[in-house]
Write an enzyme that holds these catalytic residues in place. Structure first.
Site, PDB file in Angstrom:
ATOM      1  CG  ASN A   9     -55.628 -50.803 -84.040  1.00  0.00           C
ATOM      2  OD1 ASN A   9     -54.853 -49.815 -83.729  1.00  0.00           O
ATOM      3  ND2 ASN A   9     -56.867 -50.590 -84.946  1.00  0.00           N
ATOM      4  CD1 TRP A  10     -52.247 -51.466 -78.448  1.00  0.00           C
ATOM      5  CD2 TRP A  10     -50.572 -50.300 -78.042  1.00  0.00           C
ATOM      6  NE1 TRP A  10     -51.061 -52.200 -77.854  1.00  0.00           N
ATOM      7  CE2 TRP A  10     -50.053 -51.447 -77.618  1.00  0.00           C
ATOM      8  CE3 TRP A  10     -49.182 -49.254 -78.075  1.00  0.00           C
ATOM      9  CZ2 TRP A  10     -48.843 -51.922 -76.970  1.00  0.00           C
ATOM     10  CZ3 TRP A  10     -47.953 -49.603 -77.204  1.00  0.00           C
ATOM     11  CH2 TRP A  10     -47.809 -50.640 -76.650  1.00  0.00           C
ATOM     12  CE  LYS A  11     -59.488 -49.431 -82.923  1.00  0.00           C
ATOM     13  NZ  LYS A  11     -60.944 -49.455 -82.888  1.00  0.00           N
ATOM     14  CG  HIS A  96     -59.296 -50.005 -88.473  1.00  0.00           C
ATOM     15  ND1 HIS A  96     -60.100 -49.294 -88.054  1.00  0.00           N
ATOM     16  CD2 HIS A  96     -59.078 -50.963 -87.695  1.00  0.00           C
ATOM     17  CE1 HIS A  96     -60.484 -49.648 -86.995  1.00  0.00           C
ATOM     18  NE2 HIS A  96     -60.009 -51.001 -86.538  1.00  0.00           N
ATOM     19  CD  GLU A  98     -61.609 -46.903 -85.463  1.00  0.00           C
ATOM     20  OE1 GLU A  98     -60.418 -47.010 -85.223  1.00  0.00           O
ATOM     21  OE2 GLU A  98     -62.227 -47.819 -84.794  1.00  0.00           O
ATOM     22  CD  GLU A 168     -61.077 -55.090 -87.121  1.00  0.00           C
ATOM     23  OE1 GLU A 168     -60.623 -55.188 -85.716  1.00  0.00           O
ATOM     24  OE2 GLU A 168     -60.646 -53.875 -87.496  1.00  0.00           O
ATOM     25  N   GLY A 174     -65.565 -51.361 -80.992  1.00  0.00           N
ATOM     26  CA  GLY A 174     -65.609 -50.650 -80.059  1.00  0.00           C
ATOM     27  C   GLY A 174     -66.927 -50.254 -79.263  1.00  0.00           C
ATOM     28  CB  SER A 213     -66.640 -55.928 -78.958  1.00  0.00           C
ATOM     29  OG  SER A 213     -66.767 -54.385 -79.052  1.00  0.00           O
ATOM     30  N   GLY A 234     -58.720 -54.202 -80.265  1.00  0.00           N
ATOM     31  CA  GLY A 234     -58.648 -52.764 -79.901  1.00  0.00           C
ATOM     32  C   GLY A 234     -58.554 -52.601 -78.491  1.00  0.00           C
ATOM     33  N   GLY A 235     -59.490 -51.962 -77.994  1.00  0.00           N
ATOM     34  CA  GLY A 235     -59.821 -51.680 -76.665  1.00  0.00           C
ATOM     35  C   GLY A 235     -58.925 -52.653 -75.610  1.00  0.00           C
TER      36      GLY A 235
HETATM   37  P1  PGA Z   1     -62.391 -52.974 -80.719  1.00  0.00           P
HETATM   38  O1  PGA Z   1     -61.441 -52.482 -81.922  1.00  0.00           O
HETATM   39  O2  PGA Z   1     -61.652 -54.295 -79.952  1.00  0.00           O
HETATM   40  O3  PGA Z   1     -62.111 -51.779 -79.667  1.00  0.00           O
HETATM   41  O4  PGA Z   1     -63.690 -53.108 -80.953  1.00  0.00           O
HETATM   42  C1  PGA Z   1     -61.053 -53.283 -82.896  1.00  0.00           C
HETATM   43  C2  PGA Z   1     -60.445 -52.947 -84.026  1.00  0.00           C
HETATM   44  O5  PGA Z   1     -60.853 -51.767 -84.147  1.00  0.00           O
HETATM   45  O6  PGA Z   1     -59.365 -53.344 -84.666  1.00  0.00           O
END
Ligand code: PGA
Length: 257
Positions: A9-11, A96, A98, A168, A174, A213, A234-235
């Site tokens: 997930n590149w956000k 998600h 967010e 999640e 993050g 993470s 994500g990251g």
């Molecule tokens: P993260 O994000 O790996 O940066 O914690 C995961 C996600 O939000 O899907």
């Protein structure tokens, strides 16, 4: 054997050039992917067409990070399922945390989106997870249970083959804090039971990814847990080496369904 699923997930990250370069490297490496792991990436909307074109003939599928529940119409600034389908996406992330917290998406909105996504036959990742406060007050199962039952309302046994759940925990996204493999596995078992209650035997085929993470150091242990069927990253998915290392770990794990 159960196929693990690893999705990046590149956000709201990367430039177009960076996104294209990352997709090209993934496309080059994907030739070595056996058919053992399903891999996907979810770039920002404006990069989707470029990334879809680069990954078109590869084993990596491309998805959107969100979509609107409506098919078309006067929804300024929104993107429909038909649009992302037309440019070559086969995957979508919904609910998600967010989107739930920053953009106030409710379970009923996520449910409406999910129904639309399934009619377009997208592989649909439904995200659920508790906040730190909810975990500390021992409400994880209550919160995740409500998210699942409300977001999956009306989904039929026949539709679950396209469904992936991503657990999640919000406090792990993050932050560099991961749920311990045992903590994650325990919530995954809880999720599996809820799915079984709603979908019976068909629930067994639903992959439950862990997200929060995940990186090249902790992926192997997380993915080795019996109830963890993949990762939403994500990251660490923004960096080719770390993302590919997670995929390579997934490739080494054998899981019977
Ligand atoms: P993260 O994000 O790996 O940066 O914690 C995961 C996600 O939000 O899907």
């Amino acid at each position: 054997m159960k196929k693990l699923s690893v999705v990046g997930n590149w956000k709201m990250n990367l430039t177009l050039e960076e996104a294209r370069n990352l997709a090209i490297r993934l496309s080059n490496e994907a030739v070595n992917l056996e058919d053992k792991v399903d891999v996907g990436v979810c770039p920002p909307f404006v990069f989707l067409k470029d990334v879809c074109d680069i990954l078109k003939d590869s084993k990596i599928c491309v998805g959107a990070q969100n979509m609107n529940a409506e098919r078309s119409g006067a929804y300024t600034g929104e993107i429909s399922g038909a649009m992302i389908k037309e440019i070559g996406c086969s995957l979508v992330i919904l609910g998600h945390s967010e989107r739930r917290t920053i953009f106030h998406e409710s379970n009923s909105l996520v449910n409406a989106k999910l129904h639309t996504a399934l009619t377009y036959d997208f592989n649909t990742i439904l995200c659920v997870g508790e906040s730190l406060e909810e975990r500390e007050t021992e409400r994880t199962e209550e919160v995740v249970g409500i998210q699942l039952s409300e977001s999956l309302k009306g989904v039929t046994k026949g539709q679950v083959r396209k469904l992936i759940i991503a657990y999640e925990p919000v406090w792990a996204i993050g932050t560099g804090k991961t749920a311990s493999p045992e903590q994650a596995n325990c919530v995954h078992s809880f999720i599996r039971n809820i799915l079984k209650n709603q979908f019976g035997e068909a629930a067994q085929g639903v992959r439950i990814q862990y997200g929060g993470s995940v990186n090249s150091k902790n992926a192997k242990e997380l993915l080795s847990q019996p109830e963890i069927d993949g990762a939403l990253v994500g990251g660490a998915s923004l960096d080719f080496e770390s993302f590919f290392s997670i995929i390579s770990d997934a490739l080494k794990i054998e899981k019977s369904s």
